[in-house]
Design an enzyme around this catalytic site. Structure first.
Site, mmCIF file in Angstrom:
data_model
loop_
_atom_site.group_PDB
_atom_site.id
_atom_site.type_symbol
_atom_site.label_atom_id
_atom_site.label_comp_id
_atom_site.label_asym_id
_atom_site.label_seq_id
_atom_site.Cartn_x
_atom_site.Cartn_y
_atom_site.Cartn_z
ATOM 1 N N GLY A 163 82.545 46.732 39.273
ATOM 2 C CA GLY A 163 83.070 45.940 40.393
ATOM 3 C C GLY A 163 84.067 46.737 41.201
ATOM 4 C CB VAL A 189 88.331 42.917 40.095
ATOM 5 C CG1 VAL A 189 88.103 42.158 38.804
ATOM 6 C CG2 VAL A 189 88.385 41.946 41.267
ATOM 7 N N GLY A 190 89.218 45.927 38.997
ATOM 8 C CA GLY A 190 89.268 46.913 37.906
ATOM 9 C C GLY A 190 90.692 47.028 37.346
ATOM 10 C CD GLU A 246 79.881 53.258 36.270
ATOM 11 O OE1 GLU A 246 79.565 54.144 35.474
ATOM 12 O OE2 GLU A 246 79.824 53.403 37.505
ATOM 13 C CB CYS A 302 78.554 51.294 44.058
ATOM 14 S SG CYS A 302 77.089 51.827 43.171
HETATM 15 P P1 NAD Z 1 82.465 40.895 41.960
HETATM 16 O O1 NAD Z 1 83.165 39.962 42.893
HETATM 17 O O2 NAD Z 1 81.127 40.528 41.433
HETATM 18 O O3 NAD Z 1 83.491 41.236 40.768
HETATM 19 C C1 NAD Z 1 83.166 42.074 39.691
HETATM 20 C C2 NAD Z 1 83.361 41.311 38.388
HETATM 21 O O4 NAD Z 1 84.726 40.933 38.276
HETATM 22 C C3 NAD Z 1 82.554 40.033 38.332
HETATM 23 O O5 NAD Z 1 82.087 39.858 37.029
HETATM 24 C C4 NAD Z 1 83.540 38.969 38.753
HETATM 25 O O6 NAD Z 1 83.193 37.695 38.271
HETATM 26 C C5 NAD Z 1 84.854 39.502 38.188
HETATM 27 N N1 NAD Z 1 86.038 39.135 38.949
HETATM 28 C C6 NAD Z 1 86.147 39.058 40.306
HETATM 29 N N2 NAD Z 1 87.418 38.763 40.650
HETATM 30 C C7 NAD Z 1 88.126 38.675 39.487
HETATM 31 C C8 NAD Z 1 89.497 38.420 39.173
HETATM 32 N N3 NAD Z 1 90.391 38.189 40.113
HETATM 33 N N4 NAD Z 1 89.858 38.429 37.866
HETATM 34 C C9 NAD Z 1 88.962 38.672 36.891
HETATM 35 N N5 NAD Z 1 87.648 38.919 37.130
HETATM 36 C C10 NAD Z 1 87.234 38.916 38.405
HETATM 37 O O7 NAD Z 1 82.203 42.253 42.596
HETATM 38 P P2 NAD Z 1 82.983 43.073 43.607
HETATM 39 O O8 NAD Z 1 84.228 43.493 42.920
HETATM 40 O O9 NAD Z 1 83.005 42.492 44.961
HETATM 41 O O10 NAD Z 1 81.803 44.207 43.550
HETATM 42 C C11 NAD Z 1 81.570 45.091 44.442
HETATM 43 C C12 NAD Z 1 82.232 46.382 43.972
HETATM 44 O O11 NAD Z 1 81.550 46.883 42.828
HETATM 45 C C13 NAD Z 1 82.169 47.447 45.014
HETATM 46 O O12 NAD Z 1 83.408 48.094 45.057
HETATM 47 C C14 NAD Z 1 81.087 48.384 44.489
HETATM 48 O O13 NAD Z 1 81.235 49.703 44.958
HETATM 49 C C15 NAD Z 1 81.286 48.261 43.000
HETATM 50 N N6 NAD Z 1 80.058 48.615 42.260
HETATM 51 C C16 NAD Z 1 80.074 49.769 41.549
HETATM 52 C C17 NAD Z 1 78.926 50.156 40.866
HETATM 53 C C18 NAD Z 1 78.905 51.452 40.078
HETATM 54 O O14 NAD Z 1 77.932 51.679 39.363
HETATM 55 N N7 NAD Z 1 79.924 52.288 40.180
HETATM 56 C C19 NAD Z 1 77.778 49.332 40.889
HETATM 57 C C20 NAD Z 1 77.810 48.164 41.606
HETATM 58 C C21 NAD Z 1 78.981 47.801 42.295
#
Ligand code: NAD
Length: 373
Positions: free
Chosen positions: A189, A193-194, A211, A245
């Site tokens: 993600g 959030v990471g 990731e 991503c």
């Molecule tokens: P998302 O909103 O789906 O969030 C990721 C995860 O975190 C989900 O499971 C979600 O339910 C959880 N989450 C969201 N907000 C949260 C919070 N405040 N507290 C706890 N958990 C929470 O996804 P996103 O973050 O919008 O995803 C897109 C991002 O993911 C982009 O930055 C993209 O580049 C990255 N991504 C990376 C890869 C890779 O392989 N490196 C692959 C796909 C996506």
């Protein structure tokens, strides 16, 4: 059926792990096969769910599924060899001992997926199963149709005590889930959030794999074939409407390259879509509004139309973008391509190195020998 609480789900998985169910290699192989069967037999349901959530095309979904299936085949072909204890070379301190390295499973693993590639972000689940762990599978709350399909169908293929799907309708439930003790967390993600996941993992010193995304630059050298470059860059920017991503985030090039690139980018879009470009919509209204606000004040030379009823943003290119503009401060994750002009390759490298590390960098050139920073 009502979902168990986060604490109950994790406790059940821990109990199953402690009983040794998932450590058995025959068990692991059985569930890897079942996972593959789930993907093979449910293509239509997966396509339908991902269409509902993201308007993804069947071919894109099939592409995701095929990567996961190939990964499963790789795990199954190598598992027996990987689990064998290894005999490392002895040092003088253990000359009289029998020395082996055993690859023990860690315990209960949490896998958190992202909405933009829901099947791909399940791949770590298969690795964790192969390694003998119990796995709590948490799909993104931003792809509810996919998450519900997974929660309904996967338990008919996998043992739901060892591999439960945990649905989180909102962020509060994920927060509670993250308060539980895990032995490993694999998260896909955004980096914002990471940081939350990393902080939660710190409580028990739980190891993590994060990731994340990044702002992926594209450097276009004056020597590049600009027609081909524009076709490839615009393809990458329009795939899933830039919600990938490794999508190209922004372009760095000289002023003269910019002019020609824009002309070819316009032609490429016409070739892809005709006169009314339609790529898929933005995942939700929150992300749509975020992208709309990033477009404010830009010098838009291609596209720029939006439709809030459909969360739709036309493929858009902007020139004369300043490094200080809001669009240059975060990963765009949408079909907007800003172009920042630089004087030369070294200038581009300096620009990139002054910022957070991207996930990918793309260089288009016919003269790779001059591309050493
Ligand atoms: P998302 O909103 O789906 O969030 C990721 C995860 O975190 C989900 O499971 C979600 O339910 C959880 N989450 C969201 N907000 C949260 C919070 N405040 N507290 C706890 N958990 C929470 O996804 P996103 O973050 O919008 O995803 C897109 C991002 O993911 C982009 O930055 C993209 O580049 C990255 N991504 C990376 C890869 C890779 O392989 N490196 C692959 C796909 C996506």
């Amino acid at each position: 059926m009502e979902q168990k609480s986060a604490a109950e789900v994790v406790a059940t998985a821990r109990d199953a792990f402690n009983k040794g169910f998932t450590k058995n290699v025959t068990h692991r192989m059985k569930y890897l096969k079942s996972f593959k069967k789930f993907l093979d037999e449910n293509e239509d349901s997966i396509v339908q769910a991902m269409h509902e959530d993201l308007r993804k095309h069947r071919e894109e979904v099939r592409f995701e599924i095929s990567i996961a299936v190939n990964h499963l085949k790789y795990l199954m072909a190598n598992l027996k060899e990987w689990v064998e204890p290894k005999k490392p070379p002895k040092r003088w301190t253990d000359l009289l001992d029998g020395v082996y390295i055993y690859k023990d499973p860690l315990g209960v693993v949490l896998v958190m997926g992202a909405w933009n590639m829901p099947v791909l972000t399940l791949i770590p689940v298969t690795g964790a199963i192969a390694a003998g762990n119990c796995v709590v599978i948490k799909p993104s709350h931003n792809c509810p149709a996919f998450a519900n399909m997974l929660a309904n169908v996967l338990p008919t293929y996998l043992d739901s005590m060892c591999y439960p799907v945990f649905l989180t309708g909102d962020i509060h439930q994920t927060t509670i889930l993250l308060e539980q003790r895990f032995d490993y967390i694999y998260y896909t993600g955004s980096s914002s959030v990471g940081k939350i996941v990393h902080l939660a993992a710190n409580k028990y010193l739980t190891p993590t794999t994060l990731e994340m995304g990044g702002k992926n630059p594209v450097y276009i050298d004056p020597s590049a074939d600009l027609e081909l470059t524009a076709t490839r860059v615009m393809w990458g920017k329009c795939l899933n409407s830039g919600q990938a991503c490794i999508a190209p985030d922004y372009v760095l090039c000289t002023k003269s390259v910019e002019k020609e690139f824009v002309m070819h980018a316009r032609n490429a879009l016409r070739k892809f879509y005709g006169d009314d470009p339609r790529c898929c919509p933005i995942v939700n209204n929150q992300h749509f509004k975020r992208l709309q606000s990033l477009m404010n004040g830009l010098n838009i030379v291609i596209g720029g139309r939006t439709n809030s009823l459909e969360n739709y943003i036309e493929p858009t290119v902007a020139t004369e973008v300043s490094p200080d503009d809001p669009i240059m401060q975060e990963e765009i994750f949408g079909p907007i391509l800003p172009i920042v002009t630089v004087t030369c390759f070294k200038d581009a490298v300096k620009f990139i190195n002054q910022r957070e590390k991207p996930l990918a960098v793309y260089i288009f050139t016919k003269d790779s020998s001059s591309m050493t920073p």
